[in-house]
Design a protein around this motif. Structure first.
Motif, short mmCIF file in Angstrom:
data_model
loop_
_atom_site.label_atom_id
_atom_site.label_comp_id
_atom_site.label_asym_id
_atom_site.label_seq_id
_atom_site.Cartn_x
_atom_site.Cartn_y
_atom_site.Cartn_z
N SER A 106 0.83 -1.20 0.00
CA SER A 106 0.00 0.00 0.00
C SER A 106 0.87 1.26 0.00
CB SER A 106 -0.90 0.01 1.24
OG SER A 106 -1.58 1.26 1.35
N ASP A 107 0.47 2.22 -0.81
CA ASP A 107 1.17 3.51 -0.84
C ASP A 107 0.74 4.41 0.32
OD1 ASP A 107 2.54 2.88 -3.16
OD2 ASP A 107 0.94 3.65 -4.46
N LEU A 108 -0.28 3.98 1.07
CA LEU A 108 -0.85 4.83 2.11
C LEU A 108 -0.31 4.52 3.50
CD1 LEU A 108 -4.60 4.83 0.97
CD2 LEU A 108 -2.90 6.65 0.66
N THR A 109 0.44 3.44 3.63
CA THR A 109 0.88 3.08 4.97
C THR A 109 2.27 2.47 4.95
OG1 THR A 109 0.22 2.01 7.04
CG2 THR A 109 -0.05 0.73 5.02
N GLU A 110 2.87 2.45 6.14
CA GLU A 110 4.16 1.84 6.37
C GLU A 110 3.97 0.86 7.52
OE1 GLU A 110 7.90 4.43 6.72
OE2 GLU A 110 7.41 3.91 8.80
N LEU A 111 3.97 -0.43 7.22
CA LEU A 111 3.66 -1.47 8.21
C LEU A 111 4.84 -1.69 9.15
CD1 LEU A 111 1.85 -3.78 9.28
CD2 LEU A 111 2.87 -5.25 7.52
N HIS A 112 4.52 -1.75 10.46
CA HIS A 112 5.54 -2.02 11.47
C HIS A 112 5.31 -3.36 12.16
CE1 HIS A 112 6.02 2.65 11.86
NE2 HIS A 112 6.45 2.18 10.70
N HIS A 113 4.10 -3.60 12.64
CA HIS A 113 3.80 -4.86 13.34
C HIS A 113 2.35 -5.26 13.05
CE1 HIS A 113 7.43 -4.28 15.76
NE2 HIS A 113 7.02 -3.05 16.01
N LEU A 114 2.15 -6.57 12.91
CA LEU A 114 0.80 -7.11 12.72
C LEU A 114 0.72 -8.45 13.43
CD1 LEU A 114 -2.03 -7.10 11.26
CD2 LEU A 114 -0.89 -8.37 9.42
N ILE A 115 -0.32 -8.63 14.24
CA ILE A 115 -0.58 -9.91 14.89
C ILE A 115 -2.04 -10.26 14.70
CG2 ILE A 115 -0.72 -11.14 17.10
CD1 ILE A 115 1.63 -9.54 18.10
N VAL A 116 -2.30 -11.48 14.26
CA VAL A 116 -3.66 -12.01 14.16
C VAL A 116 -3.76 -13.17 15.15
CG1 VAL A 116 -5.39 -13.10 12.68
CG2 VAL A 116 -3.86 -11.34 11.74
N GLY A 273 -2.46 9.74 29.73
CA GLY A 273 -3.80 9.17 29.59
C GLY A 273 -4.31 9.07 28.17
N GLY A 274 -4.40 10.19 27.48
CA GLY A 274 -4.97 10.21 26.14
C GLY A 274 -4.02 9.81 25.04
N TRP A 275 -2.76 9.70 25.34
CA TRP A 275 -1.73 9.28 24.38
C TRP A 275 -0.50 8.85 25.18
CZ3 TRP A 275 -2.66 14.19 25.92
CH2 TRP A 275 -1.57 14.96 26.36
N GLY A 276 0.52 8.33 24.48
CA GLY A 276 1.80 8.14 25.11
C GLY A 276 2.09 6.78 25.70
N ILE A 277 1.14 5.82 25.65
CA ILE A 277 1.49 4.48 26.13
C ILE A 277 2.44 3.84 25.14
CG2 ILE A 277 -0.35 3.06 25.10
CD1 ILE A 277 -0.64 1.75 27.91
N TYR A 278 3.35 3.01 25.66
CA TYR A 278 4.48 2.50 24.87
C TYR A 278 4.70 1.04 25.24
CZ TYR A 278 9.46 2.44 23.32
OH TYR A 278 10.65 2.17 22.71
N MET A 279 4.49 0.13 24.28
CA MET A 279 4.55 -1.30 24.59
C MET A 279 4.70 -2.10 23.30
SD MET A 279 0.48 -1.51 25.54
CE MET A 279 0.60 -3.03 26.47
N SER A 280 5.01 -3.38 23.45
CA SER A 280 5.20 -4.25 22.29
C SER A 280 3.86 -4.70 21.72
CB SER A 280 6.03 -5.47 22.68
OG SER A 280 5.28 -6.30 23.57
N SER A 281 3.91 -5.19 20.49
CA SER A 281 2.69 -5.69 19.85
C SER A 281 2.16 -6.92 20.57
CB SER A 281 2.95 -6.00 18.37
OG SER A 281 4.05 -6.89 18.22
N ALA A 285 -1.56 -7.42 22.15
CA ALA A 285 -2.44 -8.55 21.85
C ALA A 285 -3.00 -9.16 23.14
CB ALA A 285 -1.68 -9.60 21.06
N LEU A 286 -2.17 -9.24 24.18
CA LEU A 286 -2.65 -9.77 25.46
C LEU A 286 -3.73 -8.88 26.04
CD1 LEU A 286 0.78 -10.86 27.01
CD2 LEU A 286 -1.02 -12.37 26.18
N PHE A 287 -3.56 -7.57 25.93
CA PHE A 287 -4.58 -6.65 26.41
C PHE A 287 -5.87 -6.82 25.62
CE2 PHE A 287 -6.70 -2.47 26.29
CZ PHE A 287 -6.91 -2.26 27.65
N GLY A 288 -5.75 -6.97 24.30
CA GLY A 288 -6.94 -7.22 23.49
C GLY A 288 -7.65 -8.49 23.91
N GLN A 289 -6.88 -9.51 24.26
CA GLN A 289 -7.47 -10.77 24.72
C GLN A 289 -8.20 -10.56 26.05
OE1 GLN A 289 -7.30 -13.60 22.82
NE2 GLN A 289 -8.74 -14.55 24.25
#
Length: 550
Positions: A106-116, A273-281, A285-289
């Motif tokens: 895609s010309d619209l993005t630069e992929l860094h990390h993806l987990i499914v 709070g509204g921004w600035g959290i910093y963590m691995s992908s 994913a664990l938080f999403g779970q």
């Protein structure tokens, strides 16, 4: 007798004890360790005529001290997510390949990390070079969803109610904020006049924000505002006596085995709070779970199911962008997403028991990337095993291993190299914060030494037709200019870089800040007057700028 005892003696292998994956495993680890040592001690007693018991006892004492130390280290270890063949979870390899291709081309993005992830297991993940699976990433407004969970902990403890007026916590500003409730702030309907730019000039954000007349009646008008989430962070800190990161570490991240989280803070020390959290992908994913599990982790309710349900309930109807408590309803039925600038997503799809994490730098509004996800792995996940074709799985594994962002194309060497090599160029004030730059070419790479405003010098190695990784002495380039930015973030930070000479003998460099978000495309030209001309393009904006040395 001695030989028989040795045959029966349990084998102690340290590697069996070093990596407990969860706190349940840690408990099993403790029991197993003491059992094995107990049995070992029994065999020693039975065979004492063959063994010096003083040496055995000394051995056991020393070893038990080592075991206790290992147990302490293991207790704080990261939880690892199991990776399995996607076919075992109902996803054909071609769907993952199609998703990877769509994002990488895609010309619209630069992929860094993806987990499914499906059923709590990783079906596929991609971290294209120079990015690495272990790299952390700044998440912008994805942070808001984490803040909402911290609010939920305070609500669960009876310290806070969504019906509480904001004046309960900031009575000194009653003249301005009367009528505003916590629910209004959670849903971005407080009535505050949005002024996110104030964080770039003010040091007391609470006082500045709450000392202004409201722009609308509380509860009536939606207006997205990151400072409102910052106010929630301040409220939770007031009622719990802990900042929201400490609270989440104690109540959520710790029990989940997540220990790589940092978070920016304001000049007063309150978590942004509204921004600035910093963590691995993987931690994302664990938080999403956890959200998918409605707040439950390994049988323990970390956050009440009632609160997670409230978060993922539509409170503000906005056509295709309905809003809950600091989380967005997705286009796919029943799916929700934590959503940050430039396309940071933690997507929860209950119908498919799926979590998708995407870190990127997108210049779109997110629709294309989310569309790729819906139309591949979400839409086509059957949630039951499908035929596994070894050749397809092997091809997918090679894809995931070999994936790379585009390298610069051009020549390795140039006749113009002498204009750069060994020379230092002094730079005027600029957006990059660079005070000087020096070039150094070797047979295998090109290096630039960059000095920042604090005098810290970083050597950035740039490979030809390959990525070279370097550690920075300072901080990466950042799209946010808030006062106190990077406060709470420790680093170190790394770059992944490459270079190439162009046909006109100008030098191009691509620098990715691989454990942040930013990348730079730099085009260097030494002018006839000896000055260095640098054309700079940032991945988060379409507005390039130029720096000319002094």
């Amino acid at each position: 007798m001695h030989g028989a005892s040795c045959l029966l003696m349990p084998k102690f292998r340290l590697r069996n004890y070093l990596k407990p994956q969860t706190f349940w495993d840690f408990g099993v680890f403790c029991v197993k360790t003491f059992w094995d040592f107990g049995v070992y001690h029994y065999f020693c007693i039975q065979n004492q005529r063959y063994i010096n018991m003083r040496k055995v006892n000394l051995f056991l004492r020393v070893t038990m001290c080592a075991v206790i130390a290992l147990m302490a280290v293991s207790a704080s270890g990261e939880t690892k997510i199991k990776s399995v063949a996607p076919t075992s979870l109902g996803i054909e390899p071609q769907q993952l390949t199609l998703l990877y291709d769509s994002l990488l081309t895609s010309d619209l993005t630069e992929l860094h990390h993806l987990i499914v992830m499906v059923d709590g297991k990783i079906a596929g993940e991609l971290h294209p070079a120079p990015f690495r699976a272990e790299d952390r990433h700044t998440l912008y407004s994805v942070s808001k969803t984490f803040t909402a969970v911290a609010v939920g902990l305070a609500v669960d403890d009876g310290l806070l109610s969504v019906d509480d007026p904001l004046t309960k916590f900031f009575p000194e500003y009653e003249e301005y904020i009367a009528g505003v409730t916590i629910d209004d702030v959670l849903t971005m309907r407080s009535g505050f006049k949005t002024n996110g730019g104030m964080r770039n000039s003010q040091t007391d954000w609470v006082s500045y924000y709450l000392s202004r007349p409201l722009a609308a009646t509380p509860g009536e008008r939606y207006s997205y505002d990151s400072i409102e989430t910052y106010l929630l962070s301040a409220v939770v800190q007031k009622v719990t006596g802990k900042n929201i990161l400490d609270l989440l570490n104690e109540r959520v991240f710790g029990p989940m085995g997540v220990s790589d989280v940092e978070w920016e803070r304001c000049p007063k020390g309150i978590v942004t709070g509204g921004w600035g959290i910093y963590m691995s992908s993987h931690s994302q994913a664990l938080f999403g779970q956890l959200l998918l599990n409605k707040g439950k982790w390994n049988g323990k309710q970390l956050v009440s199911e009632e609160w997670i349900d409230k978060m993922m309930t539509v409170h503000v109807v906005r056509d295709a962008n309905d809003y809950g408590y600091q989380i967005w309803l997705c286009e796919y039925p029943g799916a929700w997403r934590a959503d940050g600038a430039f396309g940071q997503y933690i997507i929860i799809v209950p119908q498919k028991n799926m979590v998708v994490v995407l870190n990127q730098c997108s210049r779109s509004k997110g629709w294309p990337e989310r569309g790729y996800i819906w139309n591949t792995v979400v839409k086509n996940c059957l949630n039951c095993p499908v035929e596994a074709v070894p050749a397809q799985l092997e091809a997918l594994a090679r894809y995931e291993t070999d994936a790379s962002l585009p390298l610069l194309q051009g020549k390795k060497d140039s006749s113009a190299e002498g204009k750069y090599n060994g020379k230092t160029f002094i730079l005027p004030d600029n957006k990059l914060g660079w005070k000087s730059i020096k070039f150094n070419f070797t047979d295998s790479c090109a290096n630039i030494e960059v000095a920042d405003a604090k005098g810290k010098v970083s050597t950035i190695e740039m490979g030809y037709n390959e990525w070279r990784t370097s550690q920075l002495a300072g901080y990466p380039h950042y799209s946010i200019s808030a006062k106190g930015r990077f406060s709470g973030i420790t680093g170190p930070f790394y770059t992944g870089s490459c270079y190439a000479w162009n046909e006109d003998n100008t030098l191009s460099a691509k620098i990715h800040y691989i454990n942040w978000i930013t990348s730079l495309k730099l085009d260097f030209t030494v002018l006839r007057d000896g000055k260095l001309h640098i054309d700079v393009s940032e991945n988060f904006t379409s507005k390039p700028f130029t720096i000319i040395s002094e």
